[in-house]
Enzyme design. Structure first.
Site, short mmCIF file in Angstrom:
data_model
loop_
_atom_site.label_atom_id
_atom_site.label_comp_id
_atom_site.label_asym_id
_atom_site.label_seq_id
_atom_site.Cartn_x
_atom_site.Cartn_y
_atom_site.Cartn_z
N LYS A 1 42.84 40.08 38.77
CA LYS A 1 43.43 40.05 37.60
C LYS A 1 44.84 39.56 37.28
CE LYS A 1 43.21 44.16 35.95
NZ LYS A 1 44.78 44.52 36.64
N THR B 1 46.73 37.67 39.46
CA THR B 1 46.49 36.54 39.86
C THR B 1 46.06 35.60 38.79
OG1 THR B 1 46.04 36.84 42.11
CG2 THR B 1 45.59 34.62 41.51
N ARG C 1 53.57 44.31 35.53
CA ARG C 1 54.07 45.61 36.30
C ARG C 1 54.71 45.42 37.43
NH1 ARG C 1 49.08 49.18 36.58
NH2 ARG C 1 48.15 47.08 37.06
N LYS D 1 45.28 48.63 49.06
CA LYS D 1 45.18 47.62 48.17
C LYS D 1 46.13 46.43 48.24
CE LYS D 1 45.00 47.22 42.81
NZ LYS D 1 46.06 46.04 42.66
N ALA E 1 46.74 52.77 36.16
CA ALA E 1 45.81 52.94 34.96
C ALA E 1 44.88 53.87 35.02
CB ALA E 1 45.32 51.52 34.84
N PHE F 1 43.39 47.85 36.51
CA PHE F 1 41.83 48.10 36.61
C PHE F 1 41.37 47.48 35.79
CE2 PHE F 1 44.13 51.74 39.30
CZ PHE F 1 43.78 51.15 40.33
N PHE G 1 35.27 31.40 43.47
CA PHE G 1 35.34 31.40 45.12
C PHE G 1 34.54 30.36 45.43
CE2 PHE G 1 36.91 35.62 44.26
CZ PHE G 1 37.51 36.16 45.57
N TRP H 1 44.10 30.49 42.33
CA TRP H 1 44.34 30.86 43.71
C TRP H 1 44.76 29.63 44.34
CZ3 TRP H 1 43.01 30.00 48.68
CH2 TRP H 1 43.36 31.07 49.55
#
Length: 564
Positions: free
Chosen positions: A76, A78, A99, A110, A278, A306, A387, A415
């Site tokens: 998210k 990214t 954030r 994470k 969140a 999230f 991907f 990405w």
């Protein structure tokens, strides 16, 4: 050959090899005069928004959210960064507002929160570690209040505070389960009054929420003063202002209130400020940073933590309500891999094509999309974070199911390609925003006038698609008392697992016909909402068996490795 090399570079290697611009150049690109920039070295700065002349917030506000998280990852942040770069690629002045990462996830499981691959904000090492010291200031203000509270009791307790009914905890920005429940004040009379105590992680502190929702230093100080730290023997609330703590706390937070300016790998201005989780807080960056972004660009791209049932719900029902914001469009991020996990495929088998499992997991995405459109009235686009293993059949299935809801799908390859990989997504976002329907049709999940029970049941039934709310006897008593004290009309902030629409993390996909159990209700009077703790959610996470910290290092020249 260049693309082959890109595949094998880690996030930190990509970030460290970037052509990073001096932050003064980024400020000029954003249209900020140098007199309002406070430098933190060459590549970071704070914006003195308190001295800067007010500008109208004209930018289109775009929220990036996601499906229910899985261990496969969704990307998210990214995607948010890549979208801001993609908007610049098609000639739009975009600013991204994010954030700040917490050290807990950085050293836990994470990882960091500066994006990934060729869609990152930099300097990523600084952003993921101490950055400009905002979290340290928040922790200091939180713990000053705790110290003044305990000192007041030690010095005679003129306010008649019941030590057994203290609700204010100390905090530290680290995953440390050992500190969840402690006993302090031991060692004799001169060392304080013995009592049960505990720590929250800094991002769960009400101070974090207060800082992120405050519109000015005056507003900050007023909110700090309203914080309830406990109750008297007569069951009356005790506030920070009664302890005369708000002035000193605001002094500690004065500089932390100023948004931080950094840049993406492609030089897009980025405001990184505030960092509530969140799942246990409201999960959005600061109102000041978002409004500053809206005053500087044509498009302000922001994210909420999230899945959309957590971050987006709180962004829309809490932050937008408090700050008077009206989003123009929403991006819902998904991956084929994560949707197959929602369909029951183990993480080890995600590379193989599995259209049947994908179809079984798709209701999770479709529910989030439906919530954004039908509950909040906002236009949205689904961004598939691509991907290399994704097959044409899998991608076609997602596109056809979303089109049945009248929602377009855009492939996102940020990405690997940065802004170039988000051009189609950026074009769809612009199309939705220029339509102008979002600002006009936006509505909340619940109305201000509803009581606590009405608001919680609205979220559970409309957003989670559960049957309703069940209260423990303790939560039932707390609800009654909060309404007696006049807090019943405040918005609600549900703290629950991020891994399910329900309060049971094992219920993946799109479950329904479940109850959500509220085990505790607490007012965050400074932030301006009621926190409902559900299921087994904790406000102090723990480290995993093999924490990321074991793989982070620094060499003799000061180069950091192992961050991701």
């Amino acid at each position: 050959m260049e693309n082959e090399d890109k595949k094998y570079k880690s996030d930190i290697e990509i970030a460290q090899s970037a052509d990073i611009k001096h932050i003064s150049e980024i400020a000029r690109k954003a249209g900020i005069d140098e007199e309002y920039i406070e430098y933190y070295g060459k590549y970071k700065a704070k914006i003195d928004t308190f001295s800067m002349p007010h500008r109208e917030e004209k930018a289109k506000l775009v929220l990036v959210t996601a499906i229910t998280p899985t261990p496969a990852g969704e990307g998210k942040t990214t995607t948010t960064i890549g979208l801001a770069d993609g908007l610049r690629k098609i000639g739009k002045r975009s600013i991204v507002a994010l954030r700040e990462p917490s050290l807990g996830p950085v050293f836990g499981v994470k990882g960091g929160a500066a994006g990934g691959g060729y869609a990152q904000v930099i300097p990523m090492e600084d952003i993921n570690l101490h950055f400009t010291g905002d979290f340290h200031a928040i922790g200091a203000a939180n713990n000053l209040l705790a110290a003044m509270l305990d000192n007041h009791i030690y010095q005679g307790n003129a306010l008649n505070i019941d030590p057994r009914r203290i609700t204010w905890k100390r905090c530290v920005d680290m995953n440390d389960r050992q500190l969840r429940f402690i006993t302090d004040g031991l060692g004799g009379r001169v060392n304080g009054v013995p009592r049960e105590d505990g720590f929250d992680i800094t991002v769960a502190s009400e101070i974090m929420a207060v800082l992120c929702l405050s519109s000015s230093l005056t507003d900050l100080k007023e909110r700090l003063g309203r914080i309830i730290v406990g109750y008297t023997y007569d069951e009356e609330p005790v506030t920070a202002s009664m302890l005369k703590a708000q002035g000193a706390m605001a002094a500690l937070l004065k500089d932390a209130m100023k948004p931080n300016l950094v840049q993406t790998l492609e030089g897009t201005p980025a405001l990184v400020h505030g960092g509530p989780f969140a799942n246990i807080a409201h999960g959005c960056n600061s109102v000041i940073a978002t409004k500053t972004a809206m005053s500087l660009g044509e498009y302000a791209v922001t994210e909420a933590g999230f899945g959309a049932d957590l971050g987006a719900e709180k962004f829309l029902d809490i932050k937008c309500r408090a700050a008077g914001l009206r989003p123009s469009a929403v991006v819902v991020v998904a991956t084929v891999r994560a949707l197959k996990m929602h369909g029951g495929v183990p993480k080890t088998d995600l590379a193989a094509e599995n259209v049947a499992a994908l179809e079984k997991g798709l209701p999770n995405l479709l529910r989030h999309v439906s919530n954004i459109r039908d509950v909040y009235g906002l236009p949205c686009v689904v961004a598939i974070n691509r991907f290399v293993q994704d097959t044409d059949a899998e991608l076609a299935l997602i596109e056809s199911k979303c089109r049945e809801l009248g929602v377009n799908v855009a492939l996102s390859d940020v990405w690997a390609k940065g802004g170039d990989g988000a051009v189609s997504l950026a074009e769809e976002v612009v199309r939705l925003c220029e339509n102008g329907s979002g600002e006009e049709s936006f509505r909340f999940c619940y109305e201000d006038g509803q009581d606590i029970d009405g608001k919680l049941n609205a979220i559970v039934r409309k957003i989670y698609h559960g049957s309703g709310v069940v209260y423990t006897p303790e939560a039932q008593k707390q609800k009654k008392r909060l309404e007696e004290l006049g807090f019943g009309k405040l918005p609600v902030c549900v703290a629950k697992t991020q891994y399910s629409f329900s309060d049971d993390m094992s219920k993946i996909g799109a479950p329904d016909d479940f109850d959500v159990t509220v085990r505790s209700l607490k007012v965050s009077a400074g932030a301006g909402f009621i926190v409902a703790l559900t299921g087994s959610i904790m406000k102090m996470p723990g480290l995993p068996r093999s924490p990321a910290a074991e793989r982070i290092d620094v060499d003799a020249e000061g180069n950091i490795s192992g961050l991701f």
